[in-house]
Design a protein around this motif. Structure first.
Motif, PDB file in Angstrom:
ATOM      1  N   GLU A  70       0.833  -1.221   0.000  1.00  7.64           N
ATOM      2  CA  GLU A  70       0.000   0.000   0.000  1.00  7.64           C
ATOM      3  C   GLU A  70       0.857   1.257   0.000  1.00  7.64           C
ATOM      4  OE1 GLU A  70      -3.423   1.000   0.272  1.00  7.64           O
ATOM      5  OE2 GLU A  70      -3.414  -0.927  -0.767  1.00  7.64           O
ATOM      6  N   THR A  71       1.912   1.232   0.809  1.00  7.65           N
ATOM      7  CA  THR A  71       2.809   2.375   0.935  1.00  7.65           C
ATOM      8  C   THR A  71       3.555   2.620  -0.373  1.00  7.65           C
ATOM      9  OG1 THR A  71       3.095   1.796   3.252  1.00  7.65           O
ATOM     10  CG2 THR A  71       4.690   3.331   2.326  1.00  7.65           C
TER      11      THR A  71
ATOM     12  N   GLU B  32       6.233  -8.330  -2.601  1.00  5.89           N
ATOM     13  CA  GLU B  32       6.845  -8.059  -1.302  1.00  5.89           C
ATOM     14  C   GLU B  32       7.914  -6.996  -1.510  1.00  5.89           C
ATOM     15  OE1 GLU B  32       5.890  -9.361   1.381  1.00  5.89           O
ATOM     16  OE2 GLU B  32       4.883 -11.236   0.856  1.00  5.89           O
ATOM     17  N   PHE B  33       7.764  -5.859  -0.866  1.00  6.31           N
ATOM     18  CA  PHE B  33       8.734  -4.793  -1.040  1.00  6.31           C
ATOM     19  C   PHE B  33       9.532  -4.547   0.230  1.00  6.31           C
ATOM     20  CE2 PHE B  33       6.293  -3.894  -4.777  1.00  6.31           C
ATOM     21  CZ  PHE B  33       7.211  -3.322  -5.639  1.00  6.31           C
ATOM     22  N   GLY B  34      10.774  -4.102   0.002  1.00  2.50           N
ATOM     23  CA  GLY B  34      11.601  -3.648   1.108  1.00  2.50           C
ATOM     24  C   GLY B  34      11.955  -2.206   0.851  1.00  2.50           C
TER      25      GLY B  34
ATOM     26  N   CYS C  41      -0.110   7.161   8.224  1.00  2.00           N
ATOM     27  CA  CYS C  41       1.280   6.806   7.960  1.00  2.00           C
ATOM     28  C   CYS C  41       1.429   5.750   6.864  1.00  2.00           C
ATOM     29  CB  CYS C  41       1.925   6.300   9.238  1.00  2.00           C
ATOM     30  SG  CYS C  41       1.646   7.427  10.603  1.00  2.00           S
ATOM     31  N   LEU C  42       0.447   4.899   6.754  1.00  3.53           N
ATOM     32  CA  LEU C  42       0.538   3.818   5.771  1.00  3.53           C
ATOM     33  C   LEU C  42       0.714   4.360   4.358  1.00  3.53           C
ATOM     34  CD1 LEU C  42       0.366   0.725   5.367  1.00  3.53           C
ATOM     35  CD2 LEU C  42      -2.082   1.026   4.984  1.00  3.53           C
TER      36      LEU C  42
ATOM     37  N   LYS D 170       8.168   4.927   4.907  1.00  5.71           N
ATOM     38  CA  LYS D 170       8.430   3.629   5.543  1.00  5.71           C
ATOM     39  C   LYS D 170       7.131   2.883   5.823  1.00  5.71           C
ATOM     40  CE  LYS D 170      12.460   5.093   8.176  1.00  5.71           C
ATOM     41  NZ  LYS D 170      12.864   5.393   9.555  1.00  5.71           N
ATOM     42  N   GLY D 171       6.013   3.591   5.716  1.00  2.00           N
ATOM     43  CA  GLY D 171       4.723   2.948   5.965  1.00  2.00           C
ATOM     44  C   GLY D 171       4.431   2.745   7.438  1.00  2.00           C
ATOM     45  N   THR D 172       5.266   3.337   8.288  1.00  2.00           N
ATOM     46  CA  THR D 172       5.074   3.164   9.722  1.00  2.00           C
ATOM     47  C   THR D 172       4.877   4.525  10.387  1.00  2.00           C
ATOM     48  OG1 THR D 172       7.463   3.251   9.991  1.00  2.00           O
ATOM     49  CG2 THR D 172       6.466   1.073   9.886  1.00  2.00           C
TER      50      THR D 172
END
Ligand SMILES: [Zn+2]
Length: 148
Positions: free
Chosen positions: A30-31, A45-47, A123-124, A129-131
């Motif tokens: 989502e981010t 899957e992302f980093g 934040c998402l 960072k999605g956090t």
């Protein structure tokens, strides 16, 4: 990984940045989708790469996105400007330091009151960072208090 306590997404080779080879952090799709401009990336899957002098922001097994592909300046990358800590309310590192030095803010709550940080946080989709930025604000306060 046999002793891994988590589900598929947080461990394994997929989270090592393919360019700088440092360990990144898992980031929700989502981010990535909300941060990357232009075409929507393929789901996966992302980093996120946390290395200051590496130009990579997001990576997966078949895609890499650099700073130029991302809609906001990435605060932890070298040369980012402005350096947002709270992306939801666009509060910068400088504003937090000022709140600590001039308004005598000592806690995340004080800073939130003085700067408007963490209000209506999404934040998402707003933070690269999605956090939540809570931890990042704490770090800036700590540094500002130590250098005061
Ligand atoms: Zn990297």
């Amino acid at each position: 990984m046999e002793n891994c306590c988590c589900s598929s997404s947080c461990c394994g080779a997929a989270l090592v940045c393919p360019v700088c080879n440092n360990l990144g952090q898992s980031v929700p799709f989502e981010t990535v989708k909300s941060m990357v401009r232009g075409n929507t990336p393929a789901e996966g899957e992302f980093g996120v790469c946390l290395t200051a002098d590496c130009d990579v922001v997001y990576f997966s097994s078949n895609a890499i996105f650099h700073q130029a592909d991302v809609a906001v300046p990435i605060a932890w990358k070298k040369g980012a400007s402005p350096k947002y800590v709270c992306y939801c309310n666009q509060v910068t590192e400088e504003e937090i330091v000022r709140a600590v030095v001039e308004n005598k803010a000592k806690t995340v709550g004080d800073v939130a009151k003085a700067t408007g940080a963490m209000k209506n946080g999404k934040c998402l989709i707003n933070n690269p960072k999605g956090t939540c930025c809570h931890k990042d604000i704490e770090n800036v306060i700590q540094q500002a208090l130590e250098s005061r």
